[in-house]
Motif scaffolding. Structure first.
Motif, mmCIF file in Angstrom:
data_model
loop_
_atom_site.group_PDB
_atom_site.id
_atom_site.type_symbol
_atom_site.label_atom_id
_atom_site.label_comp_id
_atom_site.label_asym_id
_atom_site.label_seq_id
_atom_site.Cartn_x
_atom_site.Cartn_y
_atom_site.Cartn_z
ATOM 1 N N GLU A 145 6.114 1.893 -3.299
ATOM 2 C CA GLU A 145 4.748 1.764 -2.773
ATOM 3 C C GLU A 145 3.857 2.957 -3.098
ATOM 4 O OE1 GLU A 145 4.073 -0.993 -0.042
ATOM 5 O OE2 GLU A 145 5.749 -1.717 -1.274
ATOM 6 N N ARG A 158 0.382 8.448 -1.614
ATOM 7 C CA ARG A 158 1.460 8.069 -0.714
ATOM 8 C C ARG A 158 1.510 6.556 -0.531
ATOM 9 N NH1 ARG A 158 -1.369 12.250 2.405
ATOM 10 N NH2 ARG A 158 -0.263 14.173 2.030
ATOM 11 N N ALA A 159 2.620 6.112 0.031
ATOM 12 C CA ALA A 159 2.797 4.691 0.310
ATOM 13 C C ALA A 159 1.694 4.173 1.231
ATOM 14 C CB ALA A 159 4.162 4.442 0.935
ATOM 15 N N ASN A 160 1.161 5.054 2.087
ATOM 16 C CA ASN A 160 0.104 4.618 2.999
ATOM 17 C C ASN A 160 -1.285 4.662 2.367
ATOM 18 O OD1 ASN A 160 -0.654 7.282 2.891
ATOM 19 N ND2 ASN A 160 -0.100 7.769 5.006
ATOM 20 N N GLU A 208 -2.849 7.269 1.111
ATOM 21 C CA GLU A 208 -3.505 8.587 1.154
ATOM 22 C C GLU A 208 -3.095 9.424 -0.054
ATOM 23 O OE1 GLU A 208 -5.519 10.197 3.578
ATOM 24 O OE2 GLU A 208 -5.847 8.141 4.296
#
Length: 548
Positions: A279, A298-300, A302
RNA sequence: GCGCCUGUAGCUCAGUUGGAUAGAGCGUCGGUCUACGAAACCGAAGGUCACAGGUUCGAAUCCUGUCAGGCGCGCCA
């Protein structure tokens, strides 16, 4: 304008010519050295030329040295060289004649106030980024060392002809800003500082101020922005007081708002150095020698600090800087490899990027090291140190050691306004000379160094010769310090100049000296010394007082 | 474990792209103010340059190994 010949270069080229003559014009290997021997009995300058020639000629080094000496004597003549000796394994030692020293003084005089630091052959446009402390607290002494070092390095680089800018990177985006805002907001509401928050007393003070400005503590965005602004005001004030001025303050947030982070990632992607996994978006830094690949997004969703930093360095390159110098704390040295890789990944020459690692400053008092941690708020603020020991002492003690070694700053020593304090040693020599020159001027008008330094035929004292040789080293020392990014060498050199001056002062009466032209010659030497000390201290950002 | 940095006088450190008897400041001990600033000067004591090999005319400096210390090894910054 007359260009005085460089007396050292004159000797150096004579040695080279003599070496060449011994080889019948066939070029030799390494250039022979011309250096100051370790002891005065071994002459004024010495060369290893004979030792270098011995092997290719298949002869005994001392025999080669003897022939070299004869050749050199002939070339240089009695007006330059008094005698030449062969010593040790085959050193050729030159004992110079007074006329050479007088020409050397004339050469120094003609170089004027700047004393002519030797310009580099290929000047570069250089960006030096330093301090770049997170805007979440006042500058502490570690930041002060970065500031002193970076500023002095820029002065050195400029002195040798580079075009240099000072830049401060403001990390006003990212996670620590959120924690900072949350810490201020908690104080505003009278709550406990959150886990991983900032606990210094200044956080509460900021909270009070921000509350008074009517900002809503639940608006973390507004609290954080205002907090950063106020911190940066303070940091600017401290640096200003410290004599460090930046050409540019570069905001991390601006990178995002201008779309530069996206652009840099696109560039990396286009060069084929990114991939998606788990991700996240990764940069294949292992291609360029890093030990593992690094996450950019990042996976999120960000972006990481690295993503912004890649964009930042891309921006620096786009601005046309040929060399990027980053001064980083020792705790960031593991970061260098990936930044290096990232720059290569952008398609730029990574050799243009140079990371200089700064080690810590410990404040030592009564044999105790004060600890520094911004998170816990238990650190020594640079402002406090400046209040305590002053700007000059602070800069000196932060600069006199290599950036690569930890500095223990003994405040009890630095605080002393007495003869134990090495800071004042150099300044004292300067003030002492100023005093002599004032007296001379009061009696006979302004002291000049131009004409007349060559005319006296009174023999020079040994300490006068030592001092002149020391002053002649200045341009080379500056060049060396710049090349090696080593301002501390200037501290060492300035101390040596002061010591040689004190020796001269001990042995040689200046005002009212007997002998035709002797007083004039010595006043000129004193003035040249004063210029050299002022020049050295100037490169360190330390004042050269007329009186103390 | 891997990577980077460091190891030099009692203390803090210069000197490290090979040069001669390894230096400075502080600290210790002892001298020097009736000439230009004693915030200075002069002298003494203090060293297996972490250790072991190697390279060569020559090593604190270059190479290898060992030991000790610092820092780093995050989808923190």
């Amino acid at each position: 304008m007359t260009v005085a010949t460089d007396p050292i270069a004159e000797l150096r080229s004579a040695v080279s010519r003599a070496a060449l003559a011994l080889r019948d014009g066939e070029p030799t290997g390494p250039e022979p050295t011309l250096e100051r021997p370790p002891k005065a009995e071994l002459g004024d300058y010495s060369s290893n030329a004979a030792m270098l020639l011995a092997a290719p000629l298949g002869e005994n080094p001392r025999d080669v040295a003897a022939r070299l000496s004869a050749e050199l004597s002939e070339q240089l003549g009695p007006d330059t060289v008094d005698r030449i000796e062969v010593a040790g394994p085959g050193f050729v030692n030159l004992f110079l004649a007074d006329p050479w020293y007088r020409r050397a003084m004339a050469s120094l005089a003609s170089a004027g106030e700047t004393l002519g630091p030797i310009p580099v052959t290929s000047p570069e446009r250089i960006l030096v980024e330093f301090v770049s402390a997170n805007p979440t607290g006042p500058l502490h002494v570690g930041g002060g060392r970065h500031a002193a070092y970076g500023d002095s390095l820029v002065r050195l680089l400029e002195a040798v002809g580079h075009e240099v800018q000072r830049e401060f990177y403001v990390n006003d985006a990212g996670g620590q800003i959120g924690r900072f805002a949350a810490s201020i907001a908690a104080r505003m509401r009278g709550e406990e500082i959150p886990e991983d928050g900032y606990e210094g007393a200044y956080v509460a003070a900021l909270g009070e101020r921000i509350a008074a400005e009517g900002i809503d503590p639940t608006d973390l965005e507004a609290v954080g922005s205002r907090g950063i602004e106020l911190i940066l005001e303070g940091v600017r004030g401290t640096l200003d007081r410290f004599g460090v001025r930046f050409d540019n303050w570069f905001s991390e947030r601006d990178l995002y708002s201008r779309g530069e982070v996206d652009a840099a990632l696109a560039q990396l992607d286009q060069q084929g150095h990114t991939y998606r996994s788990d991700e996240a978006l990764w940069l294949r830094t292992t291609t360029f020698g890093d030990d593992k690949d690094r996450v950019l997004i990042r996976a999120n969703g960000e972006p990481t600090y690295l993503a912004a930093d890649v964009a930042y360095h891309w921006d620096k390159l786009e601005r046309g800087f040929e060399r990027l110098v980053d001064i980083l704390g020792a705790d960031h040295h593991g970061y260098v490899a990936r930044l290096h890789a990232a720059i290569a990944g952008l398609g730029a020459d990574p050799e243009r990027f140079e990371a200089l690692i700064m080690r810590l400053v410990h404040i030592v008092e009564s044999g105790e090291r004060a600890q520094m941690s911004k998170r816990s708020g238990d650190f020594v603020a640079l402002d406090e140190l400046l209040d305590d020991i002053g700007v000059d002492a602070t800069r000196w003690f932060m600069l006199w050691r290599s950036h690569d070694t930890t500095v223990d700053l003994d405040v009890e020593l630095a605080r002393r306004q007495s003869n134990d304090n090495p800071v004042y040693y150099v300044q004292y020599a300067h003030a002492r000379i100023a005093s002599i020159l004032r007296k001379a001027a009061a009696e006979a008008g302004e002291v000049a160094v131009g004409a007349g330094v060559e005319t006296s035929d009174t023999a020079l004292e040994p300490t006068e010769r030592e001092l002149i040789k020391r002053l002649l080293e200045f341009p080379g020392e500056v060049r060396e310090a710049a090349e090696r990014r080593a301002p501390h060498r200037i501290c060492t050199y300035a101390t040596a100049v002061a010591a040689d001056f004190h020796g001269f002062y001990r042995d040689c009466q200046v005002l009212g000296a007997e002998g035709e032209g002797v007083e004039r010659s010595r006043l000129a030497l004193a003035l040249l010394t004063k210029r050299t000390i002022a020049g050295g201290l100037g490169l360190l950002g330390i004042s050269a007082p007329e009186r103390m």
